[in-house]
Structure formats: C-alpha cells, structure tokens
Design an enzyme around this catalytic site. Structure first.
Site, PDB file in Angstrom:
ATOM      1  N   LYS A  15       0.948  -1.195   0.122  1.00  0.00           N
ATOM      2  CA  LYS A  15      -0.109   0.020  -0.162  1.00  0.00           C
ATOM      3  C   LYS A  15       0.850   1.274   0.072  1.00  0.00           C
ATOM      4  O   LYS A  15       0.505   2.233  -0.854  1.00  0.00           O
ATOM      5  CB  LYS A  15      -0.958   0.069   1.131  1.00  0.00           C
ATOM      6  CG  LYS A  15      -1.876  -1.252   1.299  1.00  0.00           C
ATOM      7  CD  LYS A  15      -2.783  -0.810   2.548  1.00  0.00           C
ATOM      8  CE  LYS A  15      -2.054  -0.990   3.868  1.00  0.00           C
ATOM      9  NZ  LYS A  15      -1.299  -2.121   4.123  1.00  0.00           N
TER      10      LYS A  15
ATOM     11  N   ARG B   5      -8.772   0.975   9.902  1.00  0.00           N
ATOM     12  CA  ARG B   5      -8.322  -0.315  10.245  1.00  0.00           C
ATOM     13  C   ARG B   5      -9.557  -0.861  10.933  1.00  0.00           C
ATOM     14  O   ARG B   5      -9.175  -2.064  11.056  1.00  0.00           O
ATOM     15  CB  ARG B   5      -7.074  -0.225  10.918  1.00  0.00           C
ATOM     16  CG  ARG B   5      -5.809   0.433   9.930  1.00  0.00           C
ATOM     17  CD  ARG B   5      -4.656   0.204  11.011  1.00  0.00           C
ATOM     18  NE  ARG B   5      -3.553   0.743  10.232  1.00  0.00           N
ATOM     19  CZ  ARG B   5      -2.892   1.773  10.236  1.00  0.00           C
ATOM     20  NH1 ARG B   5      -3.370   2.870  10.881  1.00  0.00           N
ATOM     21  NH2 ARG B   5      -1.668   2.015   9.376  1.00  0.00           N
TER      22      ARG B   5
ATOM     23  N   ARG C  58      13.496  -8.186   4.669  1.00  0.00           N
ATOM     24  CA  ARG C  58      14.123  -6.932   5.101  1.00  0.00           C
ATOM     25  C   ARG C  58      15.162  -6.860   6.221  1.00  0.00           C
ATOM     26  O   ARG C  58      14.715  -7.123   7.303  1.00  0.00           O
ATOM     27  CB  ARG C  58      12.726  -5.958   5.184  1.00  0.00           C
ATOM     28  CG  ARG C  58      11.753  -5.641   4.216  1.00  0.00           C
ATOM     29  CD  ARG C  58      10.754  -4.796   4.296  1.00  0.00           C
ATOM     30  NE  ARG C  58      10.263  -4.912   5.469  1.00  0.00           N
ATOM     31  CZ  ARG C  58       8.832  -4.335   5.752  1.00  0.00           C
ATOM     32  NH1 ARG C  58       8.092  -3.837   4.888  1.00  0.00           N
ATOM     33  NH2 ARG C  58       8.316  -4.369   6.911  1.00  0.00           N
TER      34      ARG C  58
ATOM     35  N   ARG D  51      14.682  -6.691  12.089  1.00  0.00           N
ATOM     36  CA  ARG D  51      14.022  -5.834  13.216  1.00  0.00           C
ATOM     37  C   ARG D  51      13.044  -6.942  13.811  1.00  0.00           C
ATOM     38  O   ARG D  51      12.506  -7.968  13.235  1.00  0.00           O
ATOM     39  CB  ARG D  51      13.055  -4.959  12.651  1.00  0.00           C
ATOM     40  CG  ARG D  51      13.883  -3.777  12.435  1.00  0.00           C
ATOM     41  CD  ARG D  51      13.202  -2.276  12.071  1.00  0.00           C
ATOM     42  NE  ARG D  51      13.720  -1.308  11.648  1.00  0.00           N
ATOM     43  CZ  ARG D  51      13.841  -0.679  10.454  1.00  0.00           C
ATOM     44  NH1 ARG D  51      12.976  -1.237   9.664  1.00  0.00           N
ATOM     45  NH2 ARG D  51      14.573   0.222  10.418  1.00  0.00           N
TER      46      ARG D  51
ATOM     47  N   ARG E  54       0.955 -10.155  13.069  1.00  0.00           N
ATOM     48  CA  ARG E  54       0.295  -9.117  12.713  1.00  0.00           C
ATOM     49  C   ARG E  54      -0.666  -9.460  11.662  1.00  0.00           C
ATOM     50  O   ARG E  54      -1.781  -8.889  11.486  1.00  0.00           O
ATOM     51  CB  ARG E  54       1.347  -8.056  11.838  1.00  0.00           C
ATOM     52  CG  ARG E  54       2.449  -7.555  12.950  1.00  0.00           C
ATOM     53  CD  ARG E  54       3.803  -7.165  12.418  1.00  0.00           C
ATOM     54  NE  ARG E  54       3.809  -6.199  11.266  1.00  0.00           N
ATOM     55  CZ  ARG E  54       4.737  -5.837  10.466  1.00  0.00           C
ATOM     56  NH1 ARG E  54       5.899  -6.223  10.643  1.00  0.00           N
ATOM     57  NH2 ARG E  54       4.472  -4.959   9.556  1.00  0.00           N
TER      58      ARG E  54
END
Length: 219
Positions: A13, A88, A127, A157, A168
């Site tokens: 997005k 959301r 990532r 991370r 998530r």
C-alpha cells in the site's frame, strides 16, 4: 475521488499510494501525517491529541477522524484523496463515512491489495537493516556485513521476524478484514487487486479497477 487503500501488512500500500495519487491528481492522506501536522500547527484537535499522547494513551478514533475531516475539508483535498492507513476498524469506517457525509463527499472505492500470507512473510522477513545506520537492504542473510558501512552488520528487526509477521497478519484478519464486510454491506465499491508482480503492473491493475487505463497512466 476519495479512495481507501486496504491490504495486509507488506502488501505494498505504501508503495502504491503515491503512484495512485499522482495518476489520479489527488494528494495522499495518511493518519500519521495529518496527526503530526495537527500537532505541529497546534490546532484544537491537535492539542487534544497531544494531551492523550503526553500521558501515554492512545488518541481516540473521534479525535483522529476529526483531524481527518478537517484535512479533507481543505482546498488541497478538494478534488479527493488517497487514504492510506486511515481505516483499520469498523468504528473508523463508520466515522469516516459520517465525516464524508458532513462534508458532502462520497467514497469512490475501496482498493484491496491481495497477497498470500506466505508471500507477505517472505517479503517482510527479507527486510534487513544495518545495525549502525538503520539503512534497509534486501537480498542478504541476517549477520551479513553491511555493503555500505564497514563496521555494520545486517540484522532483522524484531517485528519483521517471521513469527511476528504472522501475528500481525492474525491481527489484520481479526480487526481490519471485517471492515471490508462492512463496506460491502453498505454498498461501497470494493475492488480486489492482485498485489503480486512488479510495481508498475500492480499500479496498472489498481487504476484499471477504477476504470482508468492503467497502462497509459503507469507508463
């Protein structure tokens, strides 16, 4: 045209929002951006939001949506907006609908960027960042030497660890996905976009879902 962007974490997005905004000739409206602007400018709603933040509390939906409504009512957003991260939960969708109605505006469409969970986990967990500079990299394994920092090591991370990503995604399904049912039940135009492919292809699909020649716009 007011467009709401939806999709799982890592669906793209944030990448697509500026491309769609440019093609449509409208600005992006992201919750974090308008909140920071309201805080910086010291608006009444910005000061109210600041009072919550200073005591470590979440800023209520009513305050956030009030700031969003004020922003949509400005001249900059007169032609519409691409909303990224504004909705959301169902209460946020209901609040946005009221705000648009009070402004005499309507929602053009909800674009859902769809991608499999396995692809999301692979994307996000791939990532890495330099532990010295925090510069992001892809295509390396954790523990590799930073290619641009002689003393840096590439690390993942914690919230990008595969298990954290799956958590998530579970939160998205529980809290955010029901919003799409709400929009469909209330007659909104909901379009699902295949978010797998190169950036230009996905942009073209999204614009095509809005009835715009995506091939020309993405060229």
């Amino acid at each position: 045209m007011v467009i709401v962007l939806f999709g799982k974490p890592g669906a793209g997005k944030g990448t697509q929002a500026p491309r769609l905004a440019e093609a449509l000739g409208v600005p992006i409206l992201a919750t974090g951006d308008v909140l920071r602007a309201a805080l910086r400018e010291g608006t009444p709603l910005g000061l109210e939001a600041k009072s919550y933040m200073e005591r470590g509390a979440l800023v209520p939906d009513a305050v956030i949506l009030g700031i969003v409504k004020e922003t949509l009512g400005t001249e900059q957003f007169a032609r519409g907006a691409v909303l990224d991260g504004v909705v959301r939960t169902v209460p946020q969708a209901e609040g946005l609908e009221r705000a648009l109605g009070e402004l005499g505006r309507t929602l053009g469409a909800v674009l859902v960027f769809e991608i499999d969970d396995a692809e999301i986990v692979q994307r996000i967990s791939g990532r890495l960042v330099c532990d010295k500079t925090q510069q992001p990299f892809t295509g390396y394994e954790p523990g590799a030497k930073c290619p641009e920092c002689p003393d840096g090591t590439l690390v993942r991370r914690k919230d990008d660890e595969p298990e954290a990503v799956r958590t998530r995604l579970d939160v998205y399904r529980a809290q955010t996905f029901p919003v799409l049912d709400w929009y469909r039940a209330h007659g909104a135009t909901v379009r699902t976009i295949d978010a797998v492919g190169d950036v230009e292809e996905v942009t073209a699909r999204a614009l095509g879902a809005l009835g715009i020649d995506g091939r020309q716009s993405a060229a």
